[in-house]
Design a protein around this motif. Structure first.
Motif, PDB file in Angstrom:
ATOM      1  N   VAL A  76      18.221  29.462 -12.474  1.00  0.00           N
ATOM      2  CA  VAL A  76      18.520  28.543 -11.390  1.00  0.00           C
ATOM      3  C   VAL A  76      19.507  27.485 -11.876  1.00  0.00           C
ATOM      4  CG1 VAL A  76      16.342  28.894 -10.162  1.00  0.00           C
ATOM      5  CG2 VAL A  76      16.495  27.100 -11.904  1.00  0.00           C
ATOM      6  N   LEU A  77      19.539  27.256 -13.201  1.00  0.00           N
ATOM      7  CA  LEU A  77      20.504  26.318 -13.770  1.00  0.00           C
ATOM      8  C   LEU A  77      21.889  26.953 -13.906  1.00  0.00           C
ATOM      9  CD1 LEU A  77      18.436  24.377 -16.459  1.00  0.00           C
ATOM     10  CD2 LEU A  77      18.856  23.835 -14.052  1.00  0.00           C
ATOM     11  N   GLY A  78      22.057  28.144 -13.353  1.00  0.00           N
ATOM     12  CA  GLY A  78      23.372  28.719 -13.177  1.00  0.00           C
ATOM     13  C   GLY A  78      23.921  28.406 -11.791  1.00  0.00           C
ATOM     14  N   ARG A  79      23.131  27.664 -10.999  1.00  0.00           N
ATOM     15  CA  ARG A  79      23.548  27.273  -9.654  1.00  0.00           C
ATOM     16  C   ARG A  79      23.530  25.754  -9.477  1.00  0.00           C
ATOM     17  NH1 ARG A  79      26.400  30.654  -7.400  1.00  0.00           N
ATOM     18  NH2 ARG A  79      25.597  30.581  -5.278  1.00  0.00           N
ATOM     19  N   ILE A  80      22.598  25.092 -10.181  1.00  0.00           N
ATOM     20  CA  ILE A  80      22.505  23.632 -10.175  1.00  0.00           C
ATOM     21  C   ILE A  80      22.416  23.174 -11.628  1.00  0.00           C
ATOM     22  CG2 ILE A  80      21.417  23.426  -7.895  1.00  0.00           C
ATOM     23  CD1 ILE A  80      18.714  23.299  -9.266  1.00  0.00           C
ATOM     24  N   THR A  81      22.532  21.885 -11.861  1.00  0.00           N
ATOM     25  CA  THR A  81      22.471  21.395 -13.244  1.00  0.00           C
ATOM     26  C   THR A  81      21.381  20.347 -13.403  1.00  0.00           C
ATOM     27  OG1 THR A  81      24.080  19.611 -12.881  1.00  0.00           O
ATOM     28  CG2 THR A  81      24.942  21.765 -13.566  1.00  0.00           C
ATOM     29  N   LEU A  82      20.881  20.271 -14.626  1.00  0.00           N
ATOM     30  CA  LEU A  82      20.006  19.182 -15.049  1.00  0.00           C
ATOM     31  C   LEU A  82      20.607  18.583 -16.322  1.00  0.00           C
ATOM     32  CD1 LEU A  82      16.382  20.622 -14.621  1.00  0.00           C
ATOM     33  CD2 LEU A  82      17.434  18.762 -13.315  1.00  0.00           C
ATOM     34  N   PRO A  83      20.455  17.286 -16.522  1.00  0.00           N
ATOM     35  CA  PRO A  83      21.010  16.690 -17.735  1.00  0.00           C
ATOM     36  C   PRO A  83      20.356  17.250 -18.995  1.00  0.00           C
ATOM     37  CG  PRO A  83      19.569  15.135 -16.602  1.00  0.00           C
ATOM     38  CD  PRO A  83      19.773  16.289 -15.682  1.00  0.00           C
ATOM     39  N   PHE A  84      21.134  17.228 -20.070  1.00  0.00           N
ATOM     40  CA  PHE A  84      20.719  17.623 -21.418  1.00  0.00           C
ATOM     41  C   PHE A  84      20.707  19.133 -21.646  1.00  0.00           C
ATOM     42  CE2 PHE A  84      17.974  13.864 -20.171  1.00  0.00           C
ATOM     43  CZ  PHE A  84      18.935  12.923 -20.505  1.00  0.00           C
ATOM     44  N   TYR A  85      21.137  19.901 -20.641  1.00  0.00           N
ATOM     45  CA  TYR A  85      21.268  21.349 -20.790  1.00  0.00           C
ATOM     46  C   TYR A  85      22.741  21.772 -20.720  1.00  0.00           C
ATOM     47  CZ  TYR A  85      16.243  21.635 -19.593  1.00  0.00           C
ATOM     48  OH  TYR A  85      14.880  21.498 -19.561  1.00  0.00           O
ATOM     49  N   GLY A  86      23.666  20.848 -20.923  1.00  0.00           N
ATOM     50  CA  GLY A  86      25.072  21.054 -20.637  1.00  0.00           C
ATOM     51  C   GLY A  86      25.678  22.397 -21.002  1.00  0.00           C
ATOM     52  N   GLY A 110      18.898  28.837 -25.268  1.00  0.00           N
ATOM     53  CA  GLY A 110      18.977  27.560 -24.575  1.00  0.00           C
ATOM     54  C   GLY A 110      19.458  26.454 -25.500  1.00  0.00           C
ATOM     55  N   VAL A 111      19.697  25.302 -24.918  1.00  0.00           N
ATOM     56  CA  VAL A 111      20.149  24.140 -25.697  1.00  0.00           C
ATOM     57  C   VAL A 111      19.409  22.907 -25.195  1.00  0.00           C
ATOM     58  CG1 VAL A 111      22.451  25.159 -25.861  1.00  0.00           C
ATOM     59  CG2 VAL A 111      22.031  23.372 -24.164  1.00  0.00           C
ATOM     60  N   TYR A 112      19.514  21.846 -25.971  1.00  0.00           N
ATOM     61  CA  TYR A 112      18.979  20.568 -25.516  1.00  0.00           C
ATOM     62  C   TYR A 112      19.652  19.443 -26.264  1.00  0.00           C
ATOM     63  CZ  TYR A 112      15.674  18.389 -22.430  1.00  0.00           C
ATOM     64  OH  TYR A 112      15.139  17.711 -21.369  1.00  0.00           O
ATOM     65  N   GLY A 113      20.122  18.449 -25.529  1.00  0.00           N
ATOM     66  CA  GLY A 113      20.734  17.289 -26.156  1.00  0.00           C
ATOM     67  C   GLY A 113      21.835  16.701 -25.300  1.00  0.00           C
ATOM     68  N   LEU A 114      22.340  15.559 -25.695  1.00  0.00           N
ATOM     69  CA  LEU A 114      23.457  14.932 -25.005  1.00  0.00           C
ATOM     70  C   LEU A 114      24.690  15.819 -25.143  1.00  0.00           C
ATOM     71  CD1 LEU A 114      23.015  11.238 -26.190  1.00  0.00           C
ATOM     72  CD2 LEU A 114      22.619  12.105 -23.870  1.00  0.00           C
ATOM     73  N   GLN A 115      25.339  16.100 -24.049  1.00  0.00           N
ATOM     74  CA  GLN A 115      26.454  17.035 -24.073  1.00  0.00           C
ATOM     75  C   GLN A 115      27.574  16.595 -25.019  1.00  0.00           C
ATOM     76  OE1 GLN A 115      27.834  19.716 -20.683  1.00  0.00           O
ATOM     77  NE2 GLN A 115      29.098  17.886 -20.379  1.00  0.00           N
ATOM     78  N   GLU A 116      27.816  15.307 -25.115  1.00  0.00           N
ATOM     79  CA  GLU A 116      28.895  14.821 -25.984  1.00  0.00           C
ATOM     80  C   GLU A 116      28.643  15.144 -27.445  1.00  0.00           C
ATOM     81  OE1 GLU A 116      31.390  10.707 -26.998  1.00  0.00           O
ATOM     82  OE2 GLU A 116      29.923  10.717 -25.359  1.00  0.00           O
ATOM     83  N   ASN A 117      27.391  15.305 -27.824  1.00  0.00           N
ATOM     84  CA  ASN A 117      27.062  15.615 -29.217  1.00  0.00           C
ATOM     85  C   ASN A 117      27.335  17.072 -29.585  1.00  0.00           C
ATOM     86  OD1 ASN A 117      26.242  13.177 -30.416  1.00  0.00           O
ATOM     87  ND2 ASN A 117      24.208  13.304 -29.476  1.00  0.00           N
ATOM     88  N   PHE A 118      27.503  17.938 -28.590  1.00  0.00           N
ATOM     89  CA  PHE A 118      27.784  19.337 -28.871  1.00  0.00           C
ATOM     90  C   PHE A 118      29.275  19.504 -29.159  1.00  0.00           C
ATOM     91  CE2 PHE A 118      23.847  19.668 -26.465  1.00  0.00           C
ATOM     92  CZ  PHE A 118      23.147  20.661 -27.164  1.00  0.00           C
ATOM     93  N   SER A 119      29.583  20.014 -30.326  1.00  0.00           N
ATOM     94  CA  SER A 119      30.975  20.241 -30.708  1.00  0.00           C
ATOM     95  C   SER A 119      31.525  21.477 -30.001  1.00  0.00           C
ATOM     96  CB  SER A 119      31.081  20.445 -32.221  1.00  0.00           C
ATOM     97  OG  SER A 119      30.452  21.659 -32.592  1.00  0.00           O
ATOM     98  N   ALA A 120      32.829  21.688 -30.123  1.00  0.00           N
ATOM     99  CA  ALA A 120      33.433  22.902 -29.563  1.00  0.00           C
ATOM    100  C   ALA A 120      32.804  24.139 -30.192  1.00  0.00           C
ATOM    101  CB  ALA A 120      34.940  22.887 -29.787  1.00  0.00           C
ATOM    102  N   ALA A 121      32.508  24.065 -31.503  1.00  0.00           N
ATOM    103  CA  ALA A 121      31.873  25.198 -32.175  1.00  0.00           C
ATOM    104  C   ALA A 121      30.472  25.450 -31.631  1.00  0.00           C
ATOM    105  CB  ALA A 121      31.809  24.948 -33.682  1.00  0.00           C
ATOM    106  N   ASP A 122      29.750  24.387 -31.285  1.00  0.00           N
ATOM    107  CA  ASP A 122      28.424  24.542 -30.672  1.00  0.00           C
ATOM    108  C   ASP A 122      28.542  25.270 -29.339  1.00  0.00           C
ATOM    109  OD1 ASP A 122      27.177  23.108 -32.732  1.00  0.00           O
ATOM    110  OD2 ASP A 122      27.373  21.196 -31.668  1.00  0.00           O
ATOM    111  N   PHE A 123      29.503  24.842 -28.525  1.00  0.00           N
ATOM    112  CA  PHE A 123      29.726  25.499 -27.235  1.00  0.00           C
ATOM    113  C   PHE A 123      30.076  26.970 -27.432  1.00  0.00           C
ATOM    114  CE2 PHE A 123      29.615  21.536 -24.993  1.00  0.00           C
ATOM    115  CZ  PHE A 123      29.561  21.829 -23.637  1.00  0.00           C
TER     116      PHE A 123
END
Length: 294
Positions: free
Chosen positions: A136-146, A87-100
């Motif tokens: 379930v987050l493969g069907r809907i989204t919540l913030p900070f799990y980008g 899993g992950v947690y944080g503002l999506q913009e802070n995740f680099s391409a390498a993080d993704f």
């Protein structure tokens, strides 16, 4: 049945292994570094009766060698459960391409590596089951799990395609969609490698930490959200007769599953209609008496 499950050392994995063994199945569980940092977890699984294989789901050679070892010890693999994930947690913009890339390598490319490794023997036998643990987050989204949301949506799509492409070979594909559960998963989250964008977010920069604390408190206040429910759902799908298994199974007691189920029902209806319109409806029905692949 002979079952290989990834991510067996903790969280849902170890509970699923225990339930499968209790149900009479032979199980091989993947454990990273079973003689080192995960030796205690490996020993516990062995004591339950599981075989242990060391597989790094991000490494092609490790997957091929580990699947071969598991197949040899079990006498073949009837079921693959792609459970390993992060899993992950944080503002999506802070995740680099390498993080993704790191998250996708574990959560999407890992299941693809394992699936490709086991499919030849399943197609040859004309039967088998690929069971993917999404969310379930493969069907809907919540913030900070980008990045996590993105990988679970992707794994849902991978599962959809395999379901259609493998059905005529007698190989079944199914998905388990857990909600949020209190497991070790939450203690091993990938955080962004950089927080250099926080300044531009002002007070919103503190929102991920506050939301995570709120989620922990929510789970603590809802003990009925027991991780064992996921293990029980897995066994139920595995034990169901080929051709009768649900494609998607939501596992949740706190409302998220109730919101996702109508979406899944609509997706099933729409998919059936689309395949019918294109003359491919048979691809959504498992061939329970398949011819072996040439």
């Amino acid at each position: 049945m002979n079952i290989l499950i990834t991510g067996a050392s903790s969280g849902f994995g170890k509970l699923i292994v225990a339930e499968l063994l209790k149900a009479g199945h032979q199980v091989a569980g993947t454990v990273r570094d079973p003689k080192g940092r995960n030796a205690e977890a490996a020993d516990l699984l062995r004591d339950l009766g599981a075989e242990i294989v060391d597989i790094d789901v991000t490494n092609d050679a490790s997957v091929e060698a580990g699947v071969a070892a598991a197949s040899d010890r079990l006498g073949g693999i009837d079921v693959l459960i792609n459970n390993a994930g992060v899993g992950v947690y944080g503002l999506q913009e802070n995740f680099s391409a390498a993080d993704f890339q790191r998250v996708f390598d574990i959560n999407v490319f890992g299941p693809q590596r394992l699936t490709r490794a086991v499919l030849p023997q399943m197609r040859e036998r004309g039967e088998g089951l690929i069971l993917n643990i999404t969310s379930v987050l493969g069907r809907i989204t919540l913030p900070f799990y980008g990045p996590y949301n993105a990988t679970k949506w992707a794994l849902e799509a991978v599962s959809e395609n395999y379901r259609a492409e493998l059905s005529q070979f007698g190989v079944d594909v199914a998905i388990i969609e857990p909600g949020g559960f209190p497991t070790e998963f939450h203690g091993n989250l990938i955080l962004p490698t950089s927080t250099d964008r926080n300044e531009g977010y002002g007070e919103m920069a503190d929102a991920p930490v506050a939301a995570r604390q709120q989620m922990n408190e929510f789970l603590a206040a809802n003990p009925q959200q027991n991780p064992s429910l996921v293990a029980e759902a897995v066994v139920s799908v595995v034990d169901a007769a080929p051709g009768t298994r649900p494609f998607r199974t939501e596992v949740d007691t706190v409302g998220m599953g109730d919101l996702v189920k109508p979406m899944n029902d609509l997706a099933a209806t729409s998919t059936q209609a689309l395949f019918t319109n294109f003359g491919m409806a048979d691809m959504l029905k498992l061939n329970v008496t398949p011819k072996k692949a040439a």
